[in-house]
Design a protein around this motif. Structure first.
Motif, mmCIF file in Angstrom:
data_model
loop_
_atom_site.group_PDB
_atom_site.id
_atom_site.type_symbol
_atom_site.label_atom_id
_atom_site.label_comp_id
_atom_site.label_asym_id
_atom_site.label_seq_id
_atom_site.Cartn_x
_atom_site.Cartn_y
_atom_site.Cartn_z
ATOM 1 N N MET A 209 0.790 -1.220 -0.116
ATOM 2 C CA MET A 209 0.245 0.089 0.099
ATOM 3 C C MET A 209 0.866 1.295 0.088
ATOM 4 N N SER A 210 0.344 2.260 -1.345
ATOM 5 C CA SER A 210 1.355 2.980 -0.767
ATOM 6 C C SER A 210 0.363 4.431 0.440
ATOM 7 N N PHE A 211 1.681 5.154 0.784
ATOM 8 C CA PHE A 211 0.065 6.134 1.997
ATOM 9 C C PHE A 211 -0.002 7.073 1.584
ATOM 10 N N ASP A 244 6.601 11.639 -2.512
ATOM 11 C CA ASP A 244 6.902 10.544 -2.656
ATOM 12 C C ASP A 244 6.707 10.219 -1.433
ATOM 13 N N ALA A 245 5.969 10.701 -0.182
ATOM 14 C CA ALA A 245 5.805 10.171 1.062
ATOM 15 C C ALA A 245 4.799 11.235 1.603
ATOM 16 N N SER A 273 8.833 1.168 3.697
ATOM 17 C CA SER A 273 9.424 1.827 2.901
ATOM 18 C C SER A 273 9.384 3.609 3.112
ATOM 19 N N ALA A 274 10.440 4.188 4.190
ATOM 20 C CA ALA A 274 10.693 5.360 4.748
ATOM 21 C C ALA A 274 11.779 6.113 5.412
ATOM 22 N N TYR A 275 11.576 7.235 5.562
ATOM 23 C CA TYR A 275 13.267 7.875 5.372
ATOM 24 C C TYR A 275 12.889 9.028 6.801
ATOM 25 N N GLN A 358 6.280 6.207 2.672
ATOM 26 C CA GLN A 358 5.905 5.830 1.618
ATOM 27 C C GLN A 358 4.633 4.655 1.100
ATOM 28 N N TRP A 359 5.066 3.456 1.429
ATOM 29 C CA TRP A 359 4.866 2.506 1.308
ATOM 30 C C TRP A 359 4.930 1.415 2.405
#
Length: 827
Positions: A209-211, A244-245, A273-275, A358-359
């Motif tokens: 899932m894309s947030f 993108d996030a 996936s994150a930052y 991100q997802w």
């Protein structure tokens, strides 16, 4: 006592009566306990050297030796006579202010009383062995059923909590049975079989899932999110977005993906996936993945993100059917470096750090095939075929060509695995008859087999370990070794060696011990043994005062326990000596714990071996945050509790309960008095000083560590003093406490040696390695065999220590030598 199939009845009243009779027979004494007098040499020594202080008038130390009954079948009285022996042997009694007895007189007393205590124990063991009939505790039951059926469904909480003896909950004499407990076994067996025999459609999923695309996230971004400041004014939403996030700025803001329900119970893999967003000069931000049934929440996984470059983090966790999950940020700071306050300006004008997600991907349940492995483990080689058309929720069926023969073969094979040994035709027939009767009554083949398996999972042969008096046979030895190091049923290799009669061979047993220790499954040994020996299970017994310790949060608590378990694993893997428990030049750290310990350069959630820098104030077990937390009350660190932990759990000295009028220490959050000052009256009371002279010194040495294990030179206070800022790990807001009175970690041992701090105390404690090793062996033997170490076992314990001494009492060596010992290989 031998378990026989005649004890088994399958209807509920008969099952209860049969098992209850078995339990009563197991714990009943096999012979009248002796009621006798002390040997003359023992009584003469006590009359001449001890009675003047320990009579009906004085009762120093709460002990009246003139009237202490000699009833060794009473565990309390037995322990008191053993304590008398130990204190004389250590030279503590008669006290130093008295003229010491001639060595010949003292040795004669020790030989006399020691022989008396040993003779009683050997007579008792000669009747029923060291270990009475031993039931699986609820952790062992859960693990055994999991391995038999290939499931991970939680079962332990369906069973009553197990009592403990000698510090462990797998000691046979504490594992009694009740009718309600047997009812719980029936419920647990049904739940386990429901999970194992799932004939529904394949539930395995893999979704990403894309947030930014998720509808709930879009709703949050498109709709103003208003909250109230403390002064009643409003501020706008605390979430935002990048190309993108999806951005989270606040630790308690939840994001719930649409794909967030587990279709069935099982283990799932999560990838995120994150930052970190604007994290330069700021502590690492993170993410917490939570599981929830909308009544209770629990952390499934925690991740760290220290860079502004996206990375994929991965974790696996157990989820219950229908359970949902959500994501929150962690480690965010609601105040930016330029003093911008998130709660006043909203996310669009906030210049501080955040978590950019991100997802999220979920995969599971993690099974290699479907139907689940429990189907083949129950039905064996009977074919399972897909249905041409779904019948309700059923997508598969078991097709038996010859139901009676197929049932007999499947049930016998399942019973053999469950009972951990070969099954006679007579025993197997009893369970086969259950299935045959069900078939005759019109039940399906699947239901008939299920009824027989339920009977097996609630039978004495499964619930109790089969150990005959004398030397254990190979099958009993396989079970004892497996339950010691894996906490579950023996695997095929152990059972094959047992069938060949090879497991008793010393070299073979040593090889198998190393194999089990090398397996990841030995972590269950570490978790259960350390959880009880170190008392790590009490980690949730107190909650640190949030006003004084706002940096405490669930990930830190998990890291505390994780460090100690990883430390013990490292000792086991590298065969490190018991001196490592006193002090070490390394620690097992992850980022969260290194932050608490102020050790730089550590990132990530995984624990790794880290060399300790000079003046780190760490090393060994006593300075680990888990130990420091469980020995504090949430507001104060208690030198008494901490000292008692060191004396009892590490060194192995038994302490007497405090006098009824000893009083208690009340927390002083205003910082007007130190704990040392409050303890002064106890240390100067003759009755209290007997124990406080041993407890207080290690407790004082640990005073430089606060209630969550952080280093301090001042007590935290809510009264007057210098303000100190600290970030609330839950909200990200800045909190303040005050410097209280200074910490004094100095002390003096009972023998007069002084120390100024923990480093000096550790050096003084290094002469206790023999005592620590003996205590460790006592605990290993108790945990491994399910029976406490008694006086008659002391010689065998000394033999284990003697064989291990050339290896500096290495932990792996000690475990191996325990398995090689007569104590382990005898009932």
């Amino acid at each position: 006592m031998k378990i026989t199939s005649n004890m088994l009845l399958f209807h509920r009243p008969g099952l209860i009566a049969g098992i209850m009779m078995l339990a009563i027979c197991a714990v009943a004494p096999g012979a009248d306990a002796p009621q006798t007098e002390l040997p003359k040499a023992s009584r003469s020594f006590l009359d001449s050297r001890c009675i003047d202080c320990h009579d009906a008038d004085s009762k120093k130390g709460g002990l009246d030796l003139s009237a202490l009954p000699v009833k060794l079948d009473d565990p309390v009285l037995n322990a008191k006579w053993t304590l008398v022996f130990d204190r004389v042997q250590r030279g503590e009694m008669p006290p130093k202010k008295k003229d010491p007895p001639p060595s010949q007189e003292r040795d004669a007393f020790l030989q006399s009383l020691g022989g008396f205590l040993t003779e009683y124990d050997r007579a008792r063991q000669g009747v029923g062995g060291r270990v009475v009939l031993r039931r699986l505790n609820r952790a062992e039951y859960e693990n055994s059923v999991h391995d038999l059926l290939g499931i991970e469904t939680p079962l332990a909480d369906l069973l009553p909590e197990d009592a403990a003896a000698f510090g462990f909950d797998n000691v046979s004499e504490a594992l009694r049975l009740s009718a309600s407990q047997i009812d719980s076994y029936l419920i647990a067996a049904d739940k386990a079989l429901d999970a194992a025999l799932d004939f529904g459609p394949d539930p395995r999923i893999k979704r990403r899932m894309s947030f930014l695309d998720a509808q709930r996230v879009q709703d949050a971004l498109d709709r103003p999110h208003w909250s109230l400041n403390s002064d009643g004014t409003r501020y706008e939403r605390l979430v935002g977005s990048l190309p993108d996030a999806y951005l989270l700025f606040e630790n308690d803001t939840q994001s719930r993906p649409d794909l967030s329900n587990a279709p069935v119970a099982g283990r799932y893999r999560f990838r995120l996936s994150a930052y970190a967003h604007r994290s330069t000069g700021h502590p690492v931000v993170g993410a917490k993945l939570w599981g929830t049934n909308y009544a209770t929440n629990h952390v499934l996984a925690a991740f760290d993100f220290s860079s502004d470059k996206p990375r994929e983090a991965e974790a696996t966790a157990l989820m219950n059917e229908g359970e949902s999950f959500y994501l929150t940020a962690a480690g965010c700071d609601a105040t930016a470096p330029d003093k911008t306050d998130l709660h006043k300006v909203g996310s669009e004008k906030f210049t501080g750090p955040g978590l950019a997600v991100q997802w999220l991907e979920i995969e599971g349940p993690l099974l290699d095939s479907w139907p689940p492995p429990g189907v083949s483990r129950v039905f064996g080689d009977v074919p399972v075929k897909p249905l041409a058309h779904m019948k309700g929720r059923r997508a598969y069926e078991v097709v038996a060509a010859n139901p009676p023969e197929d049932a007999a073969r499947a049930i016998t094979a399942f019973a053999r695995r469950a009972f951990r040994r070969p099954v006679s035709a007579q025993v197997a027939a009893r369970y086969v008859q259950v299935a045959e009767q069900a078939l005759a009554d019109g039940a399906t083949f699947e239901d008939a087999i299920r009824r027989a398996c339920k009977a097996i999972l609630t039978s004495p042969e499964f619930l109790f370990l089969h150990e005959d008096r004398g030397t254990l046979d190979d099958y009993a030895l396989a079970s004892r070794l497996s339950y010691f190091l894996w906490n579950t049923v023996p695997d095929d290799e152990l059972l094959q060696l047992a069938a060949a009669g090879k497991l008793k061979d010393s070299a073979t047993l040593r090889t198998q011990t190393q194999r089990l220790l090398d397996s990841p499954r030995s972590r269950t040994f570490t978790k259960n043994f350390c959880g009880q020996w170190f008392n790590l299970r009490a980690i949730d017994a107190t909650t640190p005062d949030h006003e004084l310790y706002p940096e405490y949060d669930p990930p830190l608590k998990d890291a505390m326990v994780g460090e100690t378990l990883a430390f013990f694993d490292e000792m086991l893997r590298s065969d490190l000596g018991v001196s490592t428990l006193i002090d070490s030049d390394f620690a097992m750290l992850n980022r969260r714990l290194a932050e608490l310990y102020e050790i730089p350069g550590i990132s990530g959630e995984e624990f790794r071996k880290v060399p300790l820098p000079p003046n780190s104030h760490r090393g060994g077990i006593m300075t680990q945050a888990s130990i420091l937390k469980i020995t504090a009350n949430g507001t104060l660190s208690s030198p008494v509790t901490r000292g008692a932990w060191v004396v009892k759990r590490l060194i192995g000295r038994q302490l007497q309960p405090p006098p009824a009028d000893a009083g208690s220490i009340e927390p002083d959050t205003r910082g007007a008095t130190t704990i040392r000052e409050q303890l002064d009256k106890h240390r100067h009371s003759e009755r209290c000083a007997v124990c406080h002279q041993y407890m207080d010194p290690p407790g004082f040495a640990m005073e430089n560590y606060d209630v969550i294990g952080g280093w301090r030179e001042w007590y935290r206070s809510q009264g007057k003093g210098e303000n100190v800022a600290v970030i609330d790990r839950t909200t990200g807001r800045t909190n303040y406490f005050h410097h209280g009175l200074p910490v004094d970690p100095s002390g003096e041992l009972a023998d007069g040696r002084k120390f100024a701090n923990m480093e000096e105390f550790k050096k003084l404690l290094s002469d206790q390695q023999d005592a620590i090793a003996q205590n460790l062996v006592n605990n290993l033997v108790t945990y491994a065999t399910g029976a406490g170490v008694t006086f008659a076992d002391r010689g065998e314990v000394q033999a284990i220590l003697q064989r291990s001494r050339p290896h500096s009492y290495g932990l792996r060596t000690l475990v191996t030598e325990v398995v090689q010992s007569r104590l382990f290989q005898m009932k």
